[in-house]
Design an enzyme around this catalytic site. Structure first.
Site, mmCIF file in Angstrom:
data_model
loop_
_atom_site.group_PDB
_atom_site.id
_atom_site.type_symbol
_atom_site.label_atom_id
_atom_site.label_comp_id
_atom_site.label_asym_id
_atom_site.label_seq_id
_atom_site.Cartn_x
_atom_site.Cartn_y
_atom_site.Cartn_z
ATOM 1 N N TYR A 1 0.851 -1.189 0.000
ATOM 2 C CA TYR A 1 0.000 0.000 0.000
ATOM 3 C C TYR A 1 0.881 1.231 0.000
ATOM 4 C CZ TYR A 1 -3.338 3.519 1.656
ATOM 5 O OH TYR A 1 -4.108 4.644 1.792
ATOM 6 N N ASP B 1 9.219 2.903 -0.301
ATOM 7 C CA ASP B 1 8.193 3.585 0.487
ATOM 8 C C ASP B 1 8.426 3.216 1.943
ATOM 9 O OD1 ASP B 1 5.957 4.382 1.869
ATOM 10 O OD2 ASP B 1 4.513 3.607 0.412
ATOM 11 N N LYS C 1 4.808 10.047 8.928
ATOM 12 C CA LYS C 1 4.534 10.854 10.110
ATOM 13 C C LYS C 1 5.428 10.587 11.303
ATOM 14 C CE LYS C 1 0.600 7.720 10.296
ATOM 15 N NZ LYS C 1 0.880 7.185 8.963
#
Length: 432
Positions: free
Chosen positions: A147, A242, A270
């Site tokens: 994802y 990623d 984050k």
């Protein structure tokens, strides 16, 4: 054991459904895969959460990973307060951006320049645009089960063939966007080689999660990741890691450092901001020179480098550089996972706890899983029971059997012992 009270959370959820689609602002929060209504959280401190009904939980979700220091860590909190007192947004450069960037680049050999953005999704979107602009190619190769945020061209699933154009997995994504994305199975060298033969000189980049951790914890062998590096180089394509989950989590250099492999572009999320909305992407100075205003690849954002998020990130990442931080955290996680795995083995329960660094994943199977297709959907029935029993015993994990768990530096040995007892009792119920 009686179920926890959700009276206040249920009232809040009923009200939320009048305001938000499905009553939530992110789909997995809706508790669709588990029992009961979502829990509305009121407070977090250390490794604990409290919900609106006053229930207290040991938190293994950690805001989906970024709270590697736990909730409300003083280094992060005090930096945020100092920044807020000076103003929360300027849309102009601040010294805090320089300070956080220097902190990252000085201790991360895998990137030479970075660009701050406001989310992991934005980082991936920008990295893909950069790869296309740099290579002058359009197609992106991704893997089933990875994802990469809700970027249009990444919201695709595999088609019917081994090597195939992606098919849209969300309404609102044009087929023409999906047609620029090639989707293949993980851990299949032949499929990758076939993709490059089928689309010669068309693939701008391979994108893969540093360690696939959004659809189970699909740990790939170093040899396979090295193969992706070599094949992309041979075909003049870029390799994008990623690392929205693994960056600064597996170590300060993330999965790139863990595997000792140099991707061309890395995206971060984050964790950089200690829970504040932030992301980043980075690469060599030469590749990053293609980003506007230096180059022709346009990317902008009013809240990029937001001073509050930068201040939080400085507080958090400074703590991660403390000598022995990752060694202590990873050893604590390994001991925790080993205890749960041993209990399951002694009881002959069909459970494997996959783990890397301070990430773990409960899989109700005795198989080694490295591909999304190897996950048995029927095993999620067991997870549903497991999740309810854990909540009833004061343990909070993500409300989906496909999501991973996280351990923070705030999880003490005593707390983990209490958590293990709750996990053991919950497993006994699942397999009773």
């Amino acid at each position: 054991m009686n179920d926890i009270s959700r009276e206040r959370s249920s009232e809040l959820f009923e009200k939320a459904q009048r305001f938000f689609p499905g009553g939530v602002n992110s789909p997995v929060r809706a508790f669709k895969s588990v029992y009961g209504t979502p829990l509305f959280i009121e407070k977090g401190d250390g490794c604990f959460l409290w919900d609106a009904d006053g229930n207290k939980f040991i938190d293994f979700c950690c805001s989906w990973g970024p709270l590697i220091l736990g909730h409300n860590h003083p280094s992060v909190r005090e930096n945020v307060i100092d920044a807020v007192e000076k103003g929360m947004s300027f849309g102009a450069p601040t010294a805090l951006e320089n300070e956080l960037a220097e902190l990252i680049l000085t201790h991360n050999r895998k990137v030479e320049k970075i660009r701050f953005v406001s989310s992991g999704t934005e980082a991936v979107m920008s990295a893909i645009r950069l790869a296309r602009g740099y290579t002058k190619r359009d197609k992106i190769l991704k893997f089933e089960g990875c994802y990469h945020g809700h970027v249009d061209s990444m919201l695709v699933k595999a088609g019917s063939g081994l090597v195939t154009f992606g098919e849209t997995s969300s309404a609102g994504v044009p087929k023409s966007f999906a047609d620029e994305t090639i989707v293949i199975p993980l851990n299949d060298r032949g499929a990758v080689e076939q993709a490059f033969k089928q689309f010669p000189d068309q693939i701008a980049a391979i994108i893969i999660e540093g360690v696939p951790a959004n659809n189970g914890l699909l740990i790939q062998d170093k040899e396979y990741v090295q193969f992706l590096r070599e094949l992309s180089t041979a075909n003049r394509s870029l390799l994008i890691f990623d690392e929205v989950i693994t960056g600064f989590r597996l170590g300060f250099e993330g999965a790139a450092g863990y595997y000792d492999i140099q991707p061309d572009i890395i995206t971060y999320g984050k964790i950089i901001g200690g829970g504040m909305p932030v992301g980043a992407y980075g690469a060599s100075a030469e590749i990053m020179s293609n980003i506007s205003p230096e180059g022709a690849v346009y990317q902008a954002g009013t809240l990029s480098g937001n001073p509050v998020a930068m201040a939080a990130g400085i507080g958090q990442l400074s703590e991660l550089l403390r000598p022995g931080f990752y060694k202590e955290l990873n050893e604590k996680t390994a001991a925790f996972v080993a205890s749960v795995q041993q209990y399951a083995a002694d009881k002959e329960y069909q459970l494997t706890v996959f783990s890397i660094g301070s990430l773990f994943w409960f899989a109700f199977t005795d198989r080694n899983i490295q591909k999304a297709e190897d996950i048995d959907p029927l095993s999620m029935d067991k997870f549903k029971i497991f999740h309810r029993e854990l909540l009833n015993r004061g343990i909070y994990i993500g409300p989906s059997g496909y999501e991973v768990g996280f351990i923070s530096s705030a999880h003490t040995v005593d707390t983990l012992e209490n958590a293990k007892r709750a996990i053991f009792e919950s497993l006994d119920v699942v397999y009773s």
